[in-house]
Design a protein around this motif. Structure first.
Motif, PDB file in Angstrom:
ATOM      1  N   GLU A 154      -2.793   1.461  -8.509  1.00 30.69           N
ATOM      2  CA  GLU A 154      -3.457   1.132  -7.401  1.00 30.69           C
ATOM      3  C   GLU A 154      -4.478   0.134  -7.497  1.00 30.69           C
ATOM      4  O   GLU A 154      -5.112   0.056  -9.215  1.00 30.69           O
ATOM      5  N   GLN A 196       0.868  -1.225   0.302  1.00 26.61           N
ATOM      6  CA  GLN A 196      -0.277   0.208   0.007  1.00 26.61           C
ATOM      7  C   GLN A 196       0.993   1.370   0.749  1.00 26.61           C
ATOM      8  O   GLN A 196       1.874   1.306   0.096  1.00 26.61           O
ATOM      9  N   VAL A 232      -1.845  -1.321  -3.273  1.00 28.78           N
ATOM     10  CA  VAL A 232      -0.871  -1.031  -4.640  1.00 28.78           C
ATOM     11  C   VAL A 232      -0.787  -2.903  -4.852  1.00 28.78           C
ATOM     12  O   VAL A 232       0.428  -3.063  -4.154  1.00 28.78           O
TER      13      VAL A 232
END
Length: 204
Positions: A76, A47, A91
């Protein structure tokens, strides 16, 4: 004199208002991120997180956060979520190179803020990355928020910014009005006193 004190008080409040309002209405700004600005990471993060100086609202629009890779594709894998002043997006990065994180949020003062930062991803040899998508993932639904997002307020849990501004303005107007009334009465009473003194002298 009383009216002079009231005028001085009103002026002081006006100075305070014009000094405080810009700070109260200041937009949110980024104070940290993971990965860090201009850093190089070798392990693929799951992330990307952004930390702002004040709470991030999810109304009237949810935060938009995209992560674009060196190939121009986006990595993402979901929509951004908000917890107070933190915005996080999942991500799955692709190949080696520079990644640009671009965001658009609604800051605590109710105004939209947008900007971007970048970091470099340099995985170990043989690591296969994700393929990414051609365009940023549109996020129009509700996002998770740990704090109420219907009214802008400061991150310390205080009163809403709008309410504070309204109270200060009302106070200033009230003091200024009172000062004006006292000043006007003082001017009206001045000539009357002089007339009375003149009449007394005539009688003598």
């Amino acid at each position: 004199m009383t009216w002079r004190r009231l005028v001085i008080g009103a002026v002081a409040l006006l100075v305070a208002v014009f000094g405080v309002l810009p700070a109260a209405q200041a937009h949110d700004y980024l104070v940290g991120s993971t990965p860090k600005l201009n850093s190089t990471v070798t392990a693929a993060p799951e992330q990307v997180s952004l930390k702002f100086n004040d709470i991030v609202l999810t109304r009237p629009a949810p935060p938009q956060l995209s992560v674009q890779g060196p190939d121009g594709r986006y990595y993402e894998t979901g929509c951004a979520t908000v917890t107070d002043a933190d915005v996080v997006v999942p991500v799955a990065l692709g190949g080696t190179g520079k990644y640009t994180v671009t965001w658009r949020i609604v800051s605590a003062d109710g105004h939209p803020v947008s900007d971007s930062i970048s970091f470099t991803y340099r995985p170990e040899a043989g690591v296969t990355g994700a393929k990414g998508i051609a365009a940023p993932k549109p996020c129009t639904g509700k996002t998770t928020a740990a704090t109420p997002d219907s009214e802008p307020k400061s991150s310390d849990g205080g009163a809403p910014t709008g309410a504070i501004v309204a109270v200060v303005i009302i106070a200033v107007v009230g003091v200024a009005g009172a000062a004006l009334i006292v000043l006007t009465r003082g001017r009206r009473q001045g000539p009357e006193r002089e007339t009375d003194d003149t009449e007394d002298d005539t009688d003598d």
